[in-house]
Design an enzyme around this catalytic site. Structure first.
Site, PDB file in Angstrom:
ATOM      1  N   ASP A   1      52.765  10.952 -12.665  1.00  0.00           N
ATOM      2  CA  ASP A   1      52.973  10.256 -13.928  1.00  0.00           C
ATOM      3  C   ASP A   1      52.281  11.019 -15.046  1.00  0.00           C
ATOM      4  O   ASP A   1      51.617  12.033 -14.811  1.00  0.00           O
ATOM      5  CB  ASP A   1      52.532   8.793 -13.851  1.00  0.00           C
ATOM      6  CG  ASP A   1      51.031   8.607 -13.694  1.00  0.00           C
ATOM      7  OD1 ASP A   1      50.276   9.606 -13.856  1.00  0.00           O
ATOM      8  OD2 ASP A   1      50.593   7.491 -13.405  1.00  0.00           O
TER       9      ASP A   1
ATOM     10  N   ASN B   1      52.265   6.305 -26.889  1.00  0.00           N
ATOM     11  CA  ASN B   1      53.038   5.210 -27.474  1.00  0.00           C
ATOM     12  C   ASN B   1      52.255   4.488 -28.574  1.00  0.00           C
ATOM     13  O   ASN B   1      52.818   4.154 -29.631  1.00  0.00           O
ATOM     14  CB  ASN B   1      53.431   4.202 -26.389  1.00  0.00           C
ATOM     15  CG  ASN B   1      54.606   4.671 -25.556  1.00  0.00           C
ATOM     16  OD1 ASN B   1      55.467   5.400 -26.036  1.00  0.00           O
ATOM     17  ND2 ASN B   1      54.644   4.266 -24.302  1.00  0.00           N
TER      18      ASN B   1
ATOM     19  N   ASP C   1      59.412   8.352 -25.687  1.00  0.00           N
ATOM     20  CA  ASP C   1      60.698   8.743 -25.092  1.00  0.00           C
ATOM     21  C   ASP C   1      60.848  10.264 -25.097  1.00  0.00           C
ATOM     22  O   ASP C   1      61.357  10.850 -24.133  1.00  0.00           O
ATOM     23  CB  ASP C   1      61.859   8.116 -25.867  1.00  0.00           C
ATOM     24  CG  ASP C   1      61.977   6.611 -25.630  1.00  0.00           C
ATOM     25  OD1 ASP C   1      61.290   6.101 -24.721  1.00  0.00           O
ATOM     26  OD2 ASP C   1      62.758   5.968 -26.357  1.00  0.00           O
TER      27      ASP C   1
ATOM     28  N   ASP D   1      56.529   5.713 -16.890  1.00  0.00           N
ATOM     29  CA  ASP D   1      56.232   7.152 -16.972  1.00  0.00           C
ATOM     30  C   ASP D   1      56.021   7.755 -15.587  1.00  0.00           C
ATOM     31  O   ASP D   1      55.428   8.823 -15.460  1.00  0.00           O
ATOM     32  CB  ASP D   1      54.990   7.389 -17.832  1.00  0.00           C
ATOM     33  CG  ASP D   1      53.723   6.797 -17.219  1.00  0.00           C
ATOM     34  OD1 ASP D   1      53.819   5.695 -16.638  1.00  0.00           O
ATOM     35  OD2 ASP D   1      52.658   7.430 -17.324  1.00  0.00           O
TER      36      ASP D   1
END
Length: 306
Positions: free
Chosen positions: A182, A190, A199, A225
């Site tokens: 991840d 974010n 994204d 993620d």
């Protein structure tokens, strides 16, 4: 009565000519004896020039052999035989132009005729263009198998592929190594830059997977993620440098995003199928445990099999 018969014969000929899909009378040896219909010019060209020719005169050898095989199958079964097949410009010989730019798909409905034609057994082969349906099937399959954001396999398809490899491992002992990784500090991306920036990080990571991994590997986005890479026919020792290279390349690509990717890295865990595994998902559990080991060790590293 004779006039009515002649009139009906004229009507029948007109009806056959008006068929939207083409219908071919083909003999056992593959000779085109007659062609009816095919007036839907969106999908078909005039096939009158085929009459008297054999499939080997107009089709590539392997495609012509396939047509003869299906004719033989229909003759042997004595019933309606339905097949799906594709034709591209490379399958057709002697085209005056380059032919269609895309591969076209057809449904063939093959019915045995109960009388001989030109001294041979024969069939009526009705061809219907199903390209639009095939394209829709491909779109629906992609929607059910591909993660929309990353373009990688989705969780559902990943588990299906994993189960297939597990069956092979159980039967033949064929190794597989899984990498679960991840993105380090993804929440911070974010929170600081917004979800569109997040994204972009996910999409960049997926692009590196497509570029750097082998064609036999299966990268997937598990969710959020978290990513998984299945490496079939690969031991842990063989997988370790692949995973390490991927870690480095992802970090480089994310740094190239500027402030969004500054200091963003990945952590991952490696695990392989083991003799005691009861199902494919067991390898993901061990790889996930190794991922958390990498997190505890300071992130930006791959832990697990070496």
């Amino acid at each position: 009565m004779r006039d009515e018969t002649l009139f009906f014969g004229d009507q029948l000929a007109a009806i056959l000519r008006a068929l939207p899909d083409p219908a071919f009378v083909l003999t056992r040896s593959g000779r085109y004896i007659a062609i009816f219909g095919g007036i839907d010019t969106r999908y078909y060209h005039d096939g009158a020039g085929l009459i008297g020719k054999c499939v080997h005169d107009v089709l590539a050898p392997d495609k012509a052999d396939w047509f003869l095989q299906e004719v033989e199958h229909a003759l042997h079964s004595h019933g309606l035989h339905i097949v799906e097949y594709s034709l591209a410009a490379c399958d057709v010989q002697g085209l005056e132009s380059e032919g269609p730019g895309q591969r076209l798909w057809f449904e063939g409905r093959i019915q045995v005729l109960d009388f001989a034609v030109a001294g041979e057994d024969a069939v009526l082969w009705v061809a219907s263009n199903i390209t639009a349906r095939k394209e829709l099937e491909v779109q629906l399959r992609m929607q059910s198998e591909i993660d929309a954001l990353s373009g990688l396999l989705n969780r559902r398809k990943l588990l299906q592929v994993l189960a297939e490899h597990y069956d092979t491992f159980e039967r033949y002992g064929t190794p597989l190594t899984a990498l679960v990784f991840d993105i380090d500090h993804f929440k911070r991306v974010n929170d600081a830059h917004g979800h569109l920036a997040g994204d972009a990080v996910l999409q960049t990571t997926a692009e590196v997977c497509r570029r750097e991994l082998r064609s036999t590997d299966a990268p997937a986005r598990l969710g959020g993620d978290e990513f998984v890479v299945l490496m079939p026919h690969t031991s842990g020792e063989q997988a370790a440098p692949i995973a390490e290279r991927l870690r480095q390349r992802v970090a480089e690509a994310l740094q190239a995003l500027g402030s969004i990717g500054a200091g963003v890295t990945i952590s991952g865990g490696l695990a392989g199928f083991a003799a005691g595994d009861a199902r494919g998902e067991d390898v993901l559990k061990r790889a996930d445990d190794a991922l958390y080991q990498a997190k505890r060790a300071g992130r930006n590293r791959i832990c697990g099999m070496r």
